[in-house]
Design a protein around this motif. Structure first.
Motif, PDB file in Angstrom:
ATOM      1  N   ASN A  37      14.276 -25.813   9.777  1.00 40.91           N
ATOM      2  CA  ASN A  37      15.328 -26.326   8.901  1.00 40.91           C
ATOM      3  C   ASN A  37      15.906 -25.153   8.132  1.00 40.91           C
ATOM      4  O   ASN A  37      15.545 -24.007   8.387  1.00 40.91           O
ATOM      5  CB  ASN A  37      14.784 -27.415   7.954  1.00 40.91           C
ATOM      6  CG  ASN A  37      13.598 -26.930   7.143  1.00 40.91           C
ATOM      7  OD1 ASN A  37      13.701 -25.975   6.374  1.00 40.91           O
ATOM      8  ND2 ASN A  37      12.445 -27.588   7.329  1.00 40.91           N
ATOM      9  N   ARG A  38      16.786 -25.423   7.182  1.00 41.06           N
ATOM     10  CA  ARG A  38      17.447 -24.337   6.459  1.00 41.06           C
ATOM     11  C   ARG A  38      16.658 -23.857   5.243  1.00 41.06           C
ATOM     12  O   ARG A  38      17.132 -23.007   4.497  1.00 41.06           O
ATOM     13  CB  ARG A  38      18.858 -24.758   6.054  1.00 41.06           C
ATOM     14  CG  ARG A  38      19.760 -25.099   7.233  1.00 41.06           C
ATOM     15  CD  ARG A  38      21.213 -25.105   6.827  1.00 41.06           C
ATOM     16  NE  ARG A  38      21.658 -23.756   6.530  1.00 41.06           N
ATOM     17  CZ  ARG A  38      22.815 -23.467   5.911  1.00 41.06           C
ATOM     18  NH1 ARG A  38      23.602 -24.453   5.524  1.00 41.06           N
ATOM     19  NH2 ARG A  38      23.159 -22.218   5.671  1.00 41.06           N
ATOM     20  N   LEU A  39      15.449 -24.396   5.072  1.00 42.34           N
ATOM     21  CA  LEU A  39      14.595 -23.981   3.968  1.00 42.34           C
ATOM     22  C   LEU A  39      13.434 -23.095   4.425  1.00 42.34           C
ATOM     23  O   LEU A  39      12.997 -22.221   3.687  1.00 42.34           O
ATOM     24  CB  LEU A  39      14.030 -25.199   3.231  1.00 42.34           C
ATOM     25  CG  LEU A  39      15.046 -26.182   2.668  1.00 42.34           C
ATOM     26  CD1 LEU A  39      14.339 -27.291   1.927  1.00 42.34           C
ATOM     27  CD2 LEU A  39      16.049 -25.476   1.771  1.00 42.34           C
ATOM     28  N   GLN A  40      12.949 -23.315   5.625  1.00 43.22           N
ATOM     29  CA  GLN A  40      11.835 -22.509   6.132  1.00 43.22           C
ATOM     30  C   GLN A  40      11.825 -22.510   7.651  1.00 43.22           C
ATOM     31  O   GLN A  40      12.108 -23.520   8.286  1.00 43.22           O
ATOM     32  CB  GLN A  40      10.498 -23.038   5.616  1.00 43.22           C
ATOM     33  CG  GLN A  40       9.288 -22.260   6.161  1.00 43.22           C
ATOM     34  CD  GLN A  40       7.997 -22.580   5.457  1.00 43.22           C
ATOM     35  OE1 GLN A  40       7.933 -22.554   4.230  1.00 43.22           O
ATOM     36  NE2 GLN A  40       6.953 -22.883   6.206  1.00 43.22           N
ATOM     37  N   CYS A  41      11.478 -21.361   8.222  1.00 43.13           N
ATOM     38  CA  CYS A  41      11.286 -21.213   9.664  1.00 43.13           C
ATOM     39  C   CYS A  41       9.856 -20.726   9.884  1.00 43.13           C
ATOM     40  O   CYS A  41       9.412 -19.786   9.215  1.00 43.13           O
ATOM     41  CB  CYS A  41      12.266 -20.195  10.252  1.00 43.13           C
ATOM     42  SG  CYS A  41      14.000 -20.554   9.887  1.00 43.13           S
ATOM     43  N   GLU A  42       9.154 -21.363  10.810  1.00 39.58           N
ATOM     44  CA  GLU A  42       7.763 -20.982  11.078  1.00 39.58           C
ATOM     45  C   GLU A  42       7.521 -20.870  12.577  1.00 39.58           C
ATOM     46  O   GLU A  42       7.817 -21.800  13.326  1.00 39.58           O
ATOM     47  CB  GLU A  42       6.809 -22.006  10.471  1.00 39.58           C
ATOM     48  CG  GLU A  42       5.346 -21.646  10.669  1.00 39.58           C
ATOM     49  CD  GLU A  42       4.400 -22.648  10.020  1.00 39.58           C
ATOM     50  OE1 GLU A  42       3.497 -23.149  10.714  1.00 39.58           O
ATOM     51  OE2 GLU A  42       4.594 -22.935   8.822  1.00 39.58           O
ATOM     52  N   LEU A  43       6.997 -19.740  12.998  1.00 41.55           N
ATOM     53  CA  LEU A  43       6.642 -19.486  14.386  1.00 41.55           C
ATOM     54  C   LEU A  43       5.117 -19.424  14.473  1.00 41.55           C
ATOM     55  O   LEU A  43       4.488 -18.600  13.803  1.00 41.55           O
ATOM     56  CB  LEU A  43       7.250 -18.161  14.841  1.00 41.55           C
ATOM     57  CG  LEU A  43       7.024 -17.742  16.296  1.00 41.55           C
ATOM     58  CD1 LEU A  43       7.689 -18.719  17.267  1.00 41.55           C
ATOM     59  CD2 LEU A  43       7.548 -16.325  16.526  1.00 41.55           C
ATOM     60  N   SER A  44       4.514 -20.309  15.280  1.00 44.98           N
ATOM     61  CA  SER A  44       3.049 -20.390  15.310  1.00 44.98           C
ATOM     62  C   SER A  44       2.499 -20.117  16.701  1.00 44.98           C
ATOM     63  O   SER A  44       3.171 -20.343  17.712  1.00 44.98           O
ATOM     64  CB  SER A  44       2.587 -21.766  14.830  1.00 44.98           C
ATOM     65  OG  SER A  44       3.022 -22.778  15.709  1.00 44.98           O
ATOM     66  N   HIS A  45       1.254 -19.637  16.721  1.00 36.60           N
ATOM     67  CA  HIS A  45       0.573 -19.279  17.972  1.00 36.60           C
ATOM     68  C   HIS A  45      -0.910 -19.623  17.837  1.00 36.60           C
ATOM     69  O   HIS A  45      -1.648 -18.939  17.100  1.00 36.60           O
ATOM     70  CB  HIS A  45       0.744 -17.781  18.243  1.00 36.60           C
ATOM     71  CG  HIS A  45       0.000 -17.278  19.439  1.00 36.60           C
ATOM     72  ND1 HIS A  45       0.313 -17.657  20.725  1.00 36.60           N
ATOM     73  CD2 HIS A  45      -1.050 -16.401  19.545  1.00 36.60           C
ATOM     74  CE1 HIS A  45      -0.501 -17.035  21.576  1.00 36.60           C
ATOM     75  NE2 HIS A  45      -1.344 -16.283  20.888  1.00 36.60           N
ATOM     76  N   PRO A  46      -1.399 -20.683  18.513  1.00 37.68           N
ATOM     77  CA  PRO A  46      -2.820 -21.015  18.430  1.00 37.68           C
ATOM     78  C   PRO A  46      -3.690 -19.973  19.135  1.00 37.68           C
ATOM     79  O   PRO A  46      -3.347 -19.494  20.220  1.00 37.68           O
ATOM     80  CB  PRO A  46      -2.902 -22.371  19.150  1.00 37.68           C
ATOM     81  CG  PRO A  46      -1.506 -22.885  19.225  1.00 37.68           C
ATOM     82  CD  PRO A  46      -0.634 -21.673  19.288  1.00 37.68           C
ATOM     83  N   VAL A  47      -4.813 -19.640  18.497  1.00 31.41           N
ATOM     84  CA  VAL A  47      -5.796 -18.737  19.083  1.00 31.41           C
ATOM     85  C   VAL A  47      -7.057 -19.568  19.326  1.00 31.41           C
ATOM     86  O   VAL A  47      -7.752 -19.933  18.375  1.00 31.41           O
ATOM     87  CB  VAL A  47      -6.114 -17.547  18.151  1.00 31.41           C
ATOM     88  CG1 VAL A  47      -7.140 -16.622  18.810  1.00 31.41           C
ATOM     89  CG2 VAL A  47      -4.841 -16.787  17.808  1.00 31.41           C
ATOM     90  N   PRO A  48      -7.342 -19.910  20.581  1.00 32.36           N
ATOM     91  CA  PRO A  48      -8.468 -20.812  20.872  1.00 32.36           C
ATOM     92  C   PRO A  48      -9.786 -20.340  20.275  1.00 32.36           C
ATOM     93  O   PRO A  48     -10.144 -19.169  20.373  1.00 32.36           O
ATOM     94  CB  PRO A  48      -8.526 -20.807  22.403  1.00 32.36           C
ATOM     95  CG  PRO A  48      -7.131 -20.478  22.836  1.00 32.36           C
ATOM     96  CD  PRO A  48      -6.627 -19.509  21.811  1.00 32.36           C
ATOM     97  N   GLY A  49     -10.474 -21.272  19.621  1.00 33.60           N
ATOM     98  CA  GLY A  49     -11.768 -20.970  19.043  1.00 33.60           C
ATOM     99  C   GLY A  49     -11.719 -20.213  17.735  1.00 33.60           C
ATOM    100  O   GLY A  49     -12.765 -19.950  17.123  1.00 33.60           O
ATOM    101  N   TYR A  50     -10.518 -19.862  17.279  1.00 36.55           N
ATOM    102  CA  TYR A  50     -10.428 -19.049  16.069  1.00 36.55           C
ATOM    103  C   TYR A  50      -9.537 -19.679  14.988  1.00 36.55           C
ATOM    104  O   TYR A  50      -9.932 -19.780  13.832  1.00 36.55           O
ATOM    105  CB  TYR A  50      -9.897 -17.653  16.412  1.00 36.55           C
ATOM    106  CG  TYR A  50      -9.874 -16.743  15.219  1.00 36.55           C
ATOM    107  CD1 TYR A  50     -10.999 -16.005  14.867  1.00 36.55           C
ATOM    108  CD2 TYR A  50      -8.734 -16.638  14.420  1.00 36.55           C
ATOM    109  CE1 TYR A  50     -10.988 -15.189  13.743  1.00 36.55           C
ATOM    110  CE2 TYR A  50      -8.720 -15.833  13.298  1.00 36.55           C
ATOM    111  CZ  TYR A  50      -9.852 -15.102  12.961  1.00 36.55           C
ATOM    112  OH  TYR A  50      -9.850 -14.305  11.847  1.00 36.55           O
ATOM    113  N   GLY A  51      -8.308 -20.068  15.352  1.00 37.41           N
ATOM    114  CA  GLY A  51      -7.379 -20.594  14.359  1.00 37.41           C
ATOM    115  C   GLY A  51      -5.946 -20.481  14.847  1.00 37.41           C
ATOM    116  O   GLY A  51      -5.657 -20.622  16.033  1.00 37.41           O
ATOM    117  N   THR A  52      -5.029 -20.186  13.942  1.00 42.13           N
ATOM    118  CA  THR A  52      -3.607 -20.119  14.275  1.00 42.13           C
ATOM    119  C   THR A  52      -2.960 -18.942  13.560  1.00 42.13           C
ATOM    120  O   THR A  52      -3.202 -18.716  12.368  1.00 42.13           O
ATOM    121  CB  THR A  52      -2.889 -21.418  13.863  1.00 42.13           C
ATOM    122  OG1 THR A  52      -3.531 -22.532  14.489  1.00 42.13           O
ATOM    123  CG2 THR A  52      -1.424 -21.390  14.285  1.00 42.13           C
TER     124      THR A  52
END
Length: 286
Positions: A37-52
């Protein structure tokens, strides 16, 4: 001689025996632009067994970027992690580069500010794997290495960059206390105040978390006190209606008219009287 060769052959294995690696495989590697949206942009990548791993940028007057390593098991000590740009196997001869040091705080996720965060993104775009390495706080014999796989990165990154370019050039803090000024003896906003109203309206379209809006109307001392009181209410009510039309729940807007009370400037000339002809908008979020 054979025994020496055997020992030499297992030395690389021994050198890596104390490092636990976490990274998505090529097939698992997933990069997502989350609810842009125009308030926040988030790019995520899961790391199996560890987190994001997350990169995000927020609406602001200044271009900003942050990296966050969201761990399933939060740090139990205060320490530093090294962040490297590691070449993948298909780049023979490419050198590993140091990006930054990332502080690890007890019971908090790891994070990095704008410059190293952008550096990590640019390294991913080139196919390198940003990798975070630190001493395991539970096992003194192990180090942890967390790699961000560059596979499937580019399409999501392009969408992320477009999202960042479209962020509003101001934050909630820039508009949560706004003073709107008026033309003399009317409920007509000055041009500057009209622009401020538009900014507030654009923000409210994107943010559903508004909890309360206080709208207080004031006048100068020109004219009768009763007339001025009614004019202050009229000004505040017109602002309220504008925000209702923008989708704000009327029950969350409180209007008060103060007339010619509570001046913020003398009323002895037109320039200073203009400062008293105002509506003050104060907002709070849930």
């Amino acid at each position: 001689m054979k025994r020496l060769i055997t020992i030499l052959s297992i030395l690389p294995m021994l050198a890596h025996a104390g490092v636990r690696h976490y990274a998505a495989s090529v097939e698992q590697s997933d990069w997502q632009l989350d609810a842009p949206n125009r308030l926040q942009c988030e790019l995520s990548h899961p790391v199996p067994g560890y987190g994001t791993a997350r990169f995000y940028s927020r609406a602001s007057k200044q271009l900003n970027m942050e990296f966050e390593l969201d761990m399933l098991m939060l740090p139990d000590v205060y320490a530093m992690a090294a962040v490297y740009s590691v070449p993948p196997r298909w780049m023979p001869g490419a050198m590993q580069r140091t990006i930054a040091e990332m502080p690890l705080r007890r019971q908090y996720t790891g994070d990095l500010p704008k410059v190293p965060a952008w550096t990590m993104l640019s390294e991913l775009e080139k196919g390198f794997w940003p990798t975070v390495q630190y001493q395991d706080w539970y096992n003194p014999y192990d180090k942890i290495a967390v790699g961000l796989n560059a596979a499937n990165f580019t399409p999501a990154y392009q969408d992320f960059v477009e999202c960042v370019a479209n962020l509003l050039p101001y934050s909630f803090e820039d508009i949560q206390y706004s003073v709107l000024t008026y033309q003399k003896n009317t409920a007509e906003l000055t041009k500057e105040a009209q622009k401020k109203m538009q900014m507030i309206g654009m923000y409210l379209k994107e943010d559903p978390q508004l909890e309360l809006m206080l709208v207080d109307g004031y006048t100068d001392s020109y004219g009768g006190s009763g007339t001025n009181f009614n004019l202050s209410v009229q000004r505040a009510e017109s602002v309220k209606q504008y925000f209702i039309d923008m989708g704000v729940d009327a029950a969350r807007i409180e209007v008060t008219g103060h007339g010619e009370r509570r001046h913020i400037a003398p009323n002895d000339n037109e320039m200073t009287r203009a400062k008293n002809r105002r509506v003050v908008v104060k907002m709070s979020r849930g």
